[in-house]
Design a protein around this motif. Structure first.
Motif, PDB file in Angstrom:
ATOM      1  N   ILE A 268       9.939 -16.014  -7.106  1.00 41.46           N
ATOM      2  CA  ILE A 268       8.624 -15.760  -7.712  1.00 41.46           C
ATOM      3  C   ILE A 268       7.836 -14.811  -6.814  1.00 41.46           C
ATOM      4  O   ILE A 268       7.729 -15.022  -5.608  1.00 41.46           O
ATOM      5  N   PHE A 269       7.300 -13.758  -7.399  1.00 40.96           N
ATOM      6  CA  PHE A 269       6.492 -12.799  -6.649  1.00 40.96           C
ATOM      7  C   PHE A 269       5.149 -13.427  -6.269  1.00 40.96           C
ATOM      8  O   PHE A 269       4.579 -14.214  -7.033  1.00 40.96           O
ATOM      9  N   THR A 270       4.653 -13.050  -5.100  1.00 42.19           N
ATOM     10  CA  THR A 270       3.339 -13.502  -4.647  1.00 42.19           C
ATOM     11  C   THR A 270       2.346 -12.371  -4.842  1.00 42.19           C
ATOM     12  O   THR A 270       2.538 -11.273  -4.311  1.00 42.19           O
ATOM     13  N   ARG A 271       1.292 -12.646  -5.598  1.00 44.42           N
ATOM     14  CA  ARG A 271       0.286 -11.605  -5.824  1.00 44.42           C
ATOM     15  C   ARG A 271      -0.676 -11.570  -4.647  1.00 44.42           C
ATOM     16  O   ARG A 271      -1.268 -12.587  -4.277  1.00 44.42           O
ATOM     17  N   ASN A 272      -0.824 -10.415  -4.065  1.00 43.43           N
ATOM     18  CA  ASN A 272      -1.727 -10.259  -2.938  1.00 43.43           C
ATOM     19  C   ASN A 272      -3.168 -10.210  -3.426  1.00 43.43           C
ATOM     20  O   ASN A 272      -3.467  -9.638  -4.474  1.00 43.43           O
ATOM     21  N   GLU A 273      -4.052 -10.832  -2.667  1.00 40.45           N
ATOM     22  CA  GLU A 273      -5.474 -10.781  -3.010  1.00 40.45           C
ATOM     23  C   GLU A 273      -5.964  -9.345  -2.938  1.00 40.45           C
ATOM     24  O   GLU A 273      -5.586  -8.580  -2.048  1.00 40.45           O
ATOM     25  N   LEU A 274      -6.804  -8.955  -3.888  1.00 39.64           N
ATOM     26  CA  LEU A 274      -7.221  -7.570  -4.037  1.00 39.64           C
ATOM     27  C   LEU A 274      -7.792  -6.995  -2.742  1.00 39.64           C
ATOM     28  O   LEU A 274      -7.407  -5.916  -2.297  1.00 39.64           O
ATOM     29  N   GLN A 275      -8.715  -7.726  -2.110  1.00 40.88           N
ATOM     30  CA  GLN A 275      -9.349  -7.215  -0.891  1.00 40.88           C
ATOM     31  C   GLN A 275      -8.348  -7.057   0.236  1.00 40.88           C
ATOM     32  O   GLN A 275      -8.383  -6.094   0.991  1.00 40.88           O
ATOM     33  N   LYS A 276      -7.425  -7.994   0.358  1.00 45.21           N
ATOM     34  CA  LYS A 276      -6.417  -7.892   1.415  1.00 45.21           C
ATOM     35  C   LYS A 276      -5.443  -6.759   1.151  1.00 45.21           C
ATOM     36  O   LYS A 276      -4.969  -6.108   2.078  1.00 45.21           O
ATOM     37  N   ALA A 277      -5.147  -6.530  -0.101  1.00 45.56           N
ATOM     38  CA  ALA A 277      -4.175  -5.495  -0.435  1.00 45.56           C
ATOM     39  C   ALA A 277      -4.732  -4.091  -0.240  1.00 45.56           C
ATOM     40  O   ALA A 277      -4.047  -3.208   0.287  1.00 45.56           O
ATOM     41  N   LEU A 278      -5.992  -3.878  -0.630  1.00 47.60           N
ATOM     42  CA  LEU A 278      -6.523  -2.515  -0.692  1.00 47.60           C
ATOM     43  C   LEU A 278      -7.724  -2.259   0.193  1.00 47.60           C
ATOM     44  O   LEU A 278      -8.098  -1.102   0.392  1.00 47.60           O
ATOM     45  N   GLY A 279      -8.358  -3.294   0.711  1.00 47.40           N
ATOM     46  CA  GLY A 279      -9.548  -3.074   1.517  1.00 47.40           C
ATOM     47  C   GLY A 279     -10.780  -2.882   0.662  1.00 47.40           C
ATOM     48  O   GLY A 279     -10.711  -2.735  -0.557  1.00 47.40           O
ATOM     49  N   ASN A 280     -11.921  -2.856   1.317  1.00 45.75           N
ATOM     50  CA  ASN A 280     -13.203  -2.808   0.605  1.00 45.75           C
ATOM     51  C   ASN A 280     -13.389  -1.526  -0.192  1.00 45.75           C
ATOM     52  O   ASN A 280     -13.838  -1.553  -1.343  1.00 45.75           O
ATOM     53  N   HIS A 281     -13.067  -0.393   0.413  1.00 44.38           N
ATOM     54  CA  HIS A 281     -13.373   0.871  -0.253  1.00 44.38           C
ATOM     55  C   HIS A 281     -12.526   1.066  -1.507  1.00 44.38           C
ATOM     56  O   HIS A 281     -13.047   1.428  -2.567  1.00 44.38           O
ATOM     57  N   LEU A 282     -11.220   0.817  -1.410  1.00 44.08           N
ATOM     58  CA  LEU A 282     -10.342   1.079  -2.543  1.00 44.08           C
ATOM     59  C   LEU A 282     -10.568   0.080  -3.675  1.00 44.08           C
ATOM     60  O   LEU A 282     -10.433   0.418  -4.850  1.00 44.08           O
ATOM     61  N   SER A 283     -10.886  -1.151  -3.318  1.00 44.67           N
ATOM     62  CA  SER A 283     -11.118  -2.136  -4.377  1.00 44.67           C
ATOM     63  C   SER A 283     -12.511  -1.964  -4.970  1.00 44.67           C
ATOM     64  O   SER A 283     -12.703  -2.061  -6.185  1.00 44.67           O
ATOM     65  N   TRP A 284     -13.521  -1.740  -4.096  1.00 49.63           N
ATOM     66  CA  TRP A 284     -14.911  -1.498  -4.486  1.00 49.63           C
ATOM     67  C   TRP A 284     -15.379  -2.530  -5.512  1.00 49.63           C
ATOM     68  O   TRP A 284     -15.300  -3.726  -5.272  1.00 49.63           O
ATOM     69  N   LYS A 285     -15.769  -2.093  -6.697  1.00 49.57           N
ATOM     70  CA  LYS A 285     -16.275  -3.038  -7.697  1.00 49.57           C
ATOM     71  C   LYS A 285     -15.187  -3.513  -8.653  1.00 49.57           C
ATOM     72  O   LYS A 285     -15.460  -4.254  -9.592  1.00 49.57           O
ATOM     73  N   GLU A 286     -13.954  -3.055  -8.424  1.00 51.37           N
ATOM     74  CA  GLU A 286     -12.849  -3.424  -9.308  1.00 51.37           C
ATOM     75  C   GLU A 286     -12.486  -4.893  -9.130  1.00 51.37           C
ATOM     76  O   GLU A 286     -12.581  -5.447  -8.037  1.00 51.37           O
TER      77      GLU A 286
END
Length: 1171
Positions: free
Chosen positions: A760-778
Motif C-alpha cells: 500500500i502506498f503512503t501518501r505524503n502530507e502536502l506540506q512535508k512533500a512540497l513545503g510552504n511555498h509550493l503548496s501555498w493555498k492548495e
C-alpha cells in the motif's frame, strides 16, 4: 556463321548489342548512387535518428503524422524511391520485397514505437472509404504487412512448440497486432486466408499445437471492422468458419499456470463471442465449447459476490488464468470488479480552508502487473476510460493505488492504449482543466510516471508544446505556484528527454514561451544533442540561429567561458558574443537597496503582522519586487531567525511564479557579490560559505520559501563565480536534503520500479512533500509529487557544470553521495551514455567508474569481460576477441536477420531478450538498450580512439580470410558501421586515417566495387570491399551535420594519381550525394571535393604517367556527375525538364577549366553557358 546470317539478323544482333552497351553504361552510373550491400541496409531501431533520404517536413509537428521512409527502393538509375505506388509495384520474392519484409519482421520483433508504425502504415485498399491519391511517403504495402505478421506468428508458434516460455513475446506481439488491425492496414479476411494457407503448408502442418492463435484472434474480435466482417458481411459464414478453425484441444504439461488456464478456456471465450455476434453462424459452433463456457460463468458467480469475493492480492495461478478468461467474455463485469477492488476501502476527508472538505479514497493495494498483463485488450480499453471517469471527473480524489494501476495499464499495452492525455481529457470533458485537482493529477502522472512513455511514443515535443501553453498562461498569474512549478519541472524533464533537434514553438515562429529557467535548460540540452548525436537534418542547422533568437529574446543570461568551451562550435559561436549584464544588475540593486531594505524592514521585522502583506504588495514599486528575497537576505545578516519568515512566505505566495523566479536569480547574484565583499573584509572563506549555505537551507528546507530546483539551477548558471558551485555541493550534502531524499525513497518502496510495488502506498502530507511555498493555498492531495523528486532532472545539469569547471572531484563526491537516489532518475541510462560522449575523452577513469555506478548492472547488458577491461590500468587495448564479441552481440540483437531460415535468425531475439516496455523505459527498446550499452562500453575504455578504431578495422579487414565468417561478414560490417556512427566525432579522424591507409594499399582492387552486392557474396569478400562497405554503413547512420567531416577522408587520399583511387573515392562518396539533395551547402562542398580529385588526375598541369589515362576510362564518372547534379537540382528523381542549380554549374565550370581538353569536351554539358 556470318555467311549463313541474313542482313536483317545482323541488324537485330547489332541493335541488341547497342542496347546492352547503353544499359551497361546506365548501370555503371547507377552503381555510384548505391551503397555496397544496398539491398541489405535496413533500420535497426537501435538509434533514434529516423531521418532518411525522404526528408520530413521542416516543421514536422505541424503535420499530424508526417511520413517517414525507413527504406527506399532504388530505381534503375540508382535513385532512392518511395511512395505508395512504388510499394505496391514491388514484386513478391524480389530483392526489394525481401528487404521490406526484413524491415517489418525486425519491427515486429523489436517493437518500435506506435509513432513509427503510424508513419509507415497504409490503410488496406478494402478499408479505404473512397478513391484517393497516392500517399507519397509510404513504403510498405498491406500485403507486406500481412505476410510479415503471419511470419511472426509462425516464428512464435515454433518457439512455443520447442517448450520455450515465450508468453511475454506473445503479449508484446498481441499489442502490436491490435494496432495493425485497428489501423486498417491489414485486410482481416485476406489475413485469415493467408494464415490458414501458411499453417497448412507441408512443412508447417504440425505447427499448430496450442491455442495461442485463437487467443491472438480473441484480442481483436471487438475491433469494429472485425465484428462487421463476422456479423454482417456477405462472407460472414465462411469467414467465421476460418476464424474458428484454429481451435486446439491440447493438454499442456502444466495446466494450472495462468496462461495455460487461459489457453484452455480461450476457445470457449471465442465461441461465446461469435455466438453473440450473429445467429446465422451459430449452427457452426462447437456445442462442447459453449458448454465449457458455462464453467467460466459458474466460476465468476462464485468469486464475484458477497463474502467469497476474490482477493486480488492472493489469487492462485488458476484463478488468475480464469480471471483472464473472464476478461475475454465479460469485459464490463471484469472492469467493474477491478474498480471495486480499488475503491473497496471507502473514502476519508482531508481538512480544507473555510470549512472546505476534500474527500479522498482510502488506500488499497495497486493491482499487480502480473495479474494485469493477461487482461484482454478490450478490458484494458474499458478500464482505462472508466478509471479516467473516476480519477478526473469523480466526486472523490482517487487513491494512489488507482492512479498507479492506471499508469501500469498504459505501460503494459503501449501500442493499444496510448492517449495524449491533455487533448484526450479535454475532448472527453472541456471543463477538465478548469479544476485544479484534475490539472495537478494529470501533471503528476505525466511527470512521475509517463514522460518516458511519451518519449517512446514520439510525443515528447507535442507534450512539451502543450505544457508550454499552460506555463505561458500561469507565469504572470498570482499564486498558482504549485501547478506552475510542477508543469515547469515536467517541461524540464521533457526537454532533457529529447534526443533529436527540437523547435521551441510548434509553429517555429515568435519568441519562446518557455520560462527563463527552461530557456537555459533548452540551450544546455541543445548542446548535448548536437555534440553527442549531431543534427540529423541540415535544415535544422539552418534553423538554429532562429531558435537561439527565440530563446534569447526574453533572456539576459550569458554562459561562462568554461561552459562554452564544451559547447559544440556551432552553438558556441552563436553565444560567445553575448554581453554579460550582471554588473548592471548589481548596480541597479545598489541603487534600489535603501528603498528595498526600508520596505523589507517593515514587512519582515517581528512580530508577525499579516496585515502588512497586502499593503506591501499594493504599494511596493513593481520593479522592486524582484529584490524582496535579496532584501531579506541582507536583513538576516547571517541570522535567518531574525526575520519574519511567515510574512516573507505570504508575499512570495502572492507573487506570480515568474516574479519568484526573478527573485531567485537576483538573490543569487546579490549573495555571491556579498560573499566577495565579506572575504575582502577579512572573513574566512569557509565561514562565509558555511553561513551562506545555512541561510539558504533555512530558505528552501526549513521554511520551504523558494523552489529548490530553480535555486540550484540559478547557482550553477553562475559557475564563473568561484563560490557558486561549492555552495551547490554543500547544499546537496546537507542533512536536511538527505532526510527528505531518504523519506522519498522509503515512500517509493526503496525501488525505482514502481510497477513492481505491491504494498500500500503512503501518501505524503502536502506540506512535508512540497513545503510552504509550493503548496501555498492548495489543499489537493499529492500522489507522487515531492520536493526531492523535483531535484532529479537538476542533478545531471549540476554534474555537467562541475565537470566543465574541472571540479571532477566534487562531481565524484556528489555522485557517490546520491548514487542510490539517482537510480530513481527515469533517464539515468541516457544520462550516463550522453555524459560519457559529451566529455569524451576528458573524463578521469575514477569518475567514469562513478558515473557507471548510477546504472543498474543487473539490467544493463554489459559484455562479460567489460569489468575487466574498464578497470585495466595499463592502457593496453583489449584483445580482438572482445571487440568481435561486441559486434557479434549487435548482429544477434540489433541488426535485422537476413532470413527467417538462417541459423543467425534462430539465435536472434531470444525470448529472454524481449522485455516489456515498462522494464526498459530508458532508452525504450531492446535494440536501443543493446546498442547504447555497447556505446557506453566503448566510451568507458581507458584507451585512445585510435586504438579502438584500429581493433575494429582489423576485424573487418580480416573477415575475408575466415571462410565461416563470409556468410555473416556483411552483417558484422553493418554492425560496425552502425556502432561507429553512434560515437562522438573524436573517432572520425582516426577512422578516416586508418581507412585511407588501407585504400592506398589496396587501390588496385578497385574492380571489386563494381557490383553493389559484392561485399555480401560468398567467398568474394576483399579488404577494399569491406572497407568501402564499412564506410557506407557508417555514413548511412550519420546525421547530416557530421557528414561534413567526410572531407577529412578525401583529403587523406589526395593528391589522387590514378584512376583506380579516383573511382574508389567516387564509389565511397557517391551514395552520399542523393542523400544530400536537400542539403545544398553540404552537397556543393562534397561535389567540389570530387571535382578536385578529377583535376588531380586529369588537370592541365597534372603529372602524366608513362601511359596516359584515356578520358574514355571515366565516362561512368562523368555520367554520374551529370545525373547527380540534375538530381540535386530537381530535389529528387530526375525528370525530363530537370536542371542543375546555377551555383552548381558555376562550380563545375570552374573545375572543368582546369582539366585536359579531352575531359573538357566530355564535361562541356555541365558548363553554365551550355544550359
Amino acid at each position: 556463321m556470318e555467311a549463313n546470317l541474313k542482313p536483317s539478323t545482323h541488324a537485330d544482333i547489332f541493335c541488341h548489342m547497342m542496347k546492352w552497351l547503353v544499359h551497361r553504361r546506365r548501370d555503371m552510373m547507377a552503381m555510384y548512387m548505391l551503397m555496397l550491400d544496398q539491398h541489405l541496409h535496413c533500420p535497426t531501431f537501435g538509434s533514434q535518428r529516423l531521418l532518411s533520404q525522404a526528408a520530413i517536413n521542416m516543421i514536422g509537428e505541424s503535420v499530424p503524422h508526417p511520413r517517414y521512409s525507413p527504406i527506399t527502393y532504388p530505381s534503375v538509375l540508382g535513385e532512392p524511391l518511395h511512395g505508395e505506388d512504388i510499394a505496391f509495384s514491388i514484386q513478391r520474392g524480389s530483392v526489394d520485397w525481401e528487404r521490406a519484409m526484413r524491415c517489418i519482421r525486425h519491427a515486429l520483433r523489436s517493437a518500435p514505437s506506435p509513432d513509427w508504425w503510424r508513419r509507415v502504415l497504409l490503410v488496406a485498399p478494402c478499408h479505404r472509404p473512397q478513391p484517393q491519391g497516392s500517399i507519397a511517403g509510404a513504403v510498405f504495402s498491406s500485403d507486406m504487412i500481412c505476410e510479415a505478421t503471419i511470419d511472426r506468428i509462425v516464428e512464435l508458434l515454433k518457439l512455443t512448440n520447442s517448450d520455450v516460455n515465450c508468453w511475454q513475446e506473445w503479449l508484446i506481439y498481441s499489442d502490436i497486432f491490435f494496432l495493425l488491425m485497428i489501423s486498417g492496414c491489414i485486410d482481416f479476411v485476406d489475413f485469415l486466408d493467408k494464415l490458414i494457407l501458411c499453417i497448412t503448408k507441408e512443412d508447417n502442418q504440425e505447427i499448430l499445437k496450442s491455442n495461442h492463435v485463437t487467443w491472438l484472434l480473441a484480442q481483436i474480435i471487438r475491433i469494429e471492422r472485425v465484428m462487421t466482417t463476422l456479423s454482417t458481411d456477405s462472407r460472414r459464414v465462411e469467414t467465421t468458419k476460418k476464424f474458428l478453425s484454429f481451435h486446439k484441444e491440447s493438454i499442456p504439461s502444466d495446466p494450472n499456470t495462468p496462461q495455460n488456464t487461459l489457453l484452455d478456456f480461450i476457445t470457449s471465450c471465442q465461441t461465446l463471442r461469435v455466438w453473440s455476434l450473429n445467429s446465422s453462424t451459430r449452427e457452426y459452433l462447437n456445442s462442447n465449447q459453449l458448454l465449457k463456457g458455462k464453467q467460466i460463468d459458474e466460476w465468476w458467480r462464485q468469486v464475484s459476490k458477497g463474502d467469497h469475493m476474490m482477493d486480488y492480492m492472493n489469487l492462485d495461478d488458476r484463478s488468475i488464468g480464469m480471471f483472464w478468461a473472464v476478461s475475454n467474455t465479460m469485459a464490463q463485469p471484469a472492469c467493474e470488479m477491478v474498480l471495486t477492488w480499488l475503491t473497496s476501502a471507502g473514502h476519508a476527508e482531508l481538512p480544507g480552508q473555510n470549512n472546505e472538505k476534500i474527500t479522498v479514497m482510502r488506500e488499497v493495494n495497486p493491482v499487480p502487473v502480473s495479474l494485469m498483463s493477461g487482461f484482454s485488450i478490450n478490458l484494458c480499453l474499458k478500464l482505462a476510460l472508466q478509471m479516467e471517469d473516476v480519477m478526473f471527473f469523480g466526486q472523490h480524489a482517487p487513491n494512489i493505488a488507482m492512479v498507479e494501476t492506471y499508469c501500469r495499464l498504459l505501460l503494459i499495452y503501449p501500442h493499444s492504449l496510448f492517449r495524449s492525455h491533455l487533448s484526450h481529457l479535454l475532448q472527453r470533458n472541456p471543463e477538465t482543466f478548469n479544476k485544479p485537482p484534475a490539472t495537478l493529477l494529470v501533471l503528476e502522472i505525466l511527470n512521475y510516471r509517463l514522460f518516458s512513455f511519451y518519449r517512446y511514443q514520439g510525443k515528447s515535443k507535442t507534450l512539451m508544446y502543450d505544457i508550454t501553453k499552460i506555463l505561458s498562461t500561469l507565469k504572470g498569474k498570482r499564486g498558482d505556484h504549485r501547478v506552475f512549478r510542477l508543469a515547469e519541472n515536467l517541461c524540464m524533464n521533457l526537454i532533457m528527454s529529447l534526443r533529436e533537434f527540437f523547435f521551441l514553438r510548434k509553429e517555429g515562429k515568435g519568441a519562446s514561451e518557455l520560462t527563463e529557467t527552461l530557456n537555459r535548460v533548452a540551450v544546455t540540452n541543445l548542446a548535448i544533442i548536437i555534440k553527442t548525436r549531431g543534427i540529423a537534418d541540415m535544415d535544422h542547422l539552418l534553423y538554429l540561429p532562429t531558435m537561439l533568437e527565440q530563446i534569447l529574446t526574453n533572456s539576459q543570461h550569458t554562459w561562462s567561458d568554461k561552459t562554452l568551451s564544451y559547447f559544440p562550435a556551432v552553438l558556441r559561436e552563436a553565444l560567445i558574443g553575448r554581453v554579460d549584464n550582471r554588473g548592471l544588475a548589481i548596480q541597479a540593486w545598489k541603487q534600489a537597496e535603501a528603498t528595498v531594505i526600508h520596505q523589507c524592514t517593515q514587512l519582515l521585522s517581528p512580530p508577525d503582522d499579516p496585515t502588512y502583506v497586502m499593503t506591501y504588495i499594493s504599494h511596493s514599486f513593481p520593479q522592486h519586487k524582484q529584490y524582496l528575497c535579496a532584501g531579506a537576505w541582507v536583513l538576516m545578516r547571517g541570522h535567518p531567525e531574525s526575520i519574519n519568515s511567515a510574512n516573507l512566505g505570504r508575499v512570495l505566495g502572492e507573487f506570480s511564479p515568474e516574479e519568484v523566479t526573478a527573485n531567485v536569480y537576483t538573490l543569487v547574484d546579490v549573495l555571491l557579490c556579498n560573499i566577495h565583499l565579506e572575504i575582502k573584509h577579512g572573513h574566512s572563506l569557509e565561514d562565509v560559505i558555511s553561513n551562506v549555505c545555512g541561510n539558504l537551507a533555512h530558505f528552501i528546507w526549513k521554511h520551504g520559501l523558494l523552489p529548490p530546483d530553480v535555486l540550484l539551477l540559478a547557482l550553477i548558471d553562475r559557475d564563473d563565480d568561484p563560490h557558486a558551485l561549492p555552495i551547490v555541493v554543500n547544499l546537496l550534502e546537507r542533512q536536511e536534503l538527505q532526510q527528505r531524499i531518504n523519506f522519498y525513497v522509503a515512500n517509493c518502496g526503496s525501488s525505482p520500479e514502481h510497477w513492481l510495488q505491491t504494498g500500500i502506498f503512503t501518501r505524503n502530507e502536502l506540506q512535508k512533500a512540497l513545503g510552504n511555498h509550493l503548496s501555498w493555498k492548495e489543499r489537493s492531495p499529492t500522489y507522487f509529487d515531492d520536493m526531492a523528486a523535483r531535484l532529479l532532472p537538476v542533478f545531471p545539469l549540476i554534474i555537467y557544470r562541475l565537470i566543465e569547471n574541472n571540479l571532477t572531484d566534487l562531481a565524484d563526491r556528489v555522485l557517490q553521495f546520491h548514487s542510490s537516489f539517482l537510480h530513481f532518475y527515469p533517464l539515468n541510462f541516457t544520462f550516463v551514455r550522453d555524459i560519457l560522449s559529451y566529455f569524451y575523452p576528458h573524463l578521469p577513469q575514477n569518475l567514469i567508474f562513478r558515473i557507471l555506478s548510477i546504472l543498474d548492472v543487473k539490467k544493463t547488458p554489459f559484455s562479460e569481460s567489460f569489468p575487466q577491461h574498464v578497470n585495466s590500468s595499463n592502457n593496453i587495448s583489449p584483445p580482438l576477441e572482445y571487440f568481435t564479441s561486441l559486434l557479434t552481440n549487435l548482429v544477434n540483437n540489433v541488426i535485422p536477420p537476413l532470413s527467417n531460415k538462417t541459423n543467425q535468425s534462430e539465435s536472434t531475439f531470444k525470448p529472454q531478450n524481449q522485455k516489456p516496455f515498462y522494464q526498459i523505459q530508458d532508452p525504450g527498446t531492446h535494440t536501443q538498450l543493446v546498442l547504447e550499452t555497447t556505446v557506453i562500453e566503448i566510451l568507458s575504455l581507458p584507451i585512445t580512439p585510435t586504438q579502438i578504431i584500429s581493433s575494429f578495422l582489423q576485424i573487418i579487414i580480416s573477415s575475408h580470410f575466415q571462410p565461416k565468417f563470409n556468410q555473416s561478414s556483411c552483417l558484422m560490417i553493418q554492425a560496425c558501421g552502425l556502432l561507429l556512427a553512434q560515437l562522438p566525432v573524436e573517432f572520425h579522424t582516426p577512422l578516416f586515417a586508418e581507412v585511407a591507409h588501407v585504400i592506398n594499399e589496396s587501390s588496385w582492387h578497385c574492380y571489386v566495387l563494381l557490383d553493389p552486392t559484392w561485399a555480401c557474396q560468398e567467398n568474394t569478400s576483399t579488404t577494399l570491399g569491406n572497407m568501402v562497405a564499412l564506410l557506407h554503413a557508417f555514413f548511412s547512420n550519420l546525421p547530416h551535420e557530421w557528414l561534413e567531416k567526410t572531407h577529412l577522408l578525401v583529403n587523406q587520399l589526395r593528391p589522387v594519381s590514378s584512376v583506380g583511387v579516383l573511382k574508389i573515392a567516387f564509389r565511397i562518396i557517391g551514395p552520399l550525394l542523393p542523400r544530400l539533395a536537400n542539403a545544398h551547402t553540404l552537397f556543393v562542398k562534397t561535389l567540389e571535393l570530387l571535382l578536385s580529385m578529377m583535376v588531380d588526375v586529369f588537370g592541365k598541369n597534372s603529372q602524366q604517367p608513362s601511359n596516359p589515362v584515356e578520358a574514355s576510362d571515366v565516362t561512368d564518372l562523368i555520367d554520374f556527375l551529370q545525373h547527380v547534379v540534375h538530381y540535386e537540382g530537381e530535389g529528387g528523381p530526375v525528370q525530363t525538364n530537370s536542371k542543375p542549380k546555377a551555383d552548381v554549374l558555376s562550380l563545375c565550370g570552374r573545375a572543368i577549366e582546369n582539366m585536359r581538353s579531352d575531359l573538357q569536351h566530355l564535361l562541356s554539358h555541365l558548363k553554365t553557358d551550355i544550359l
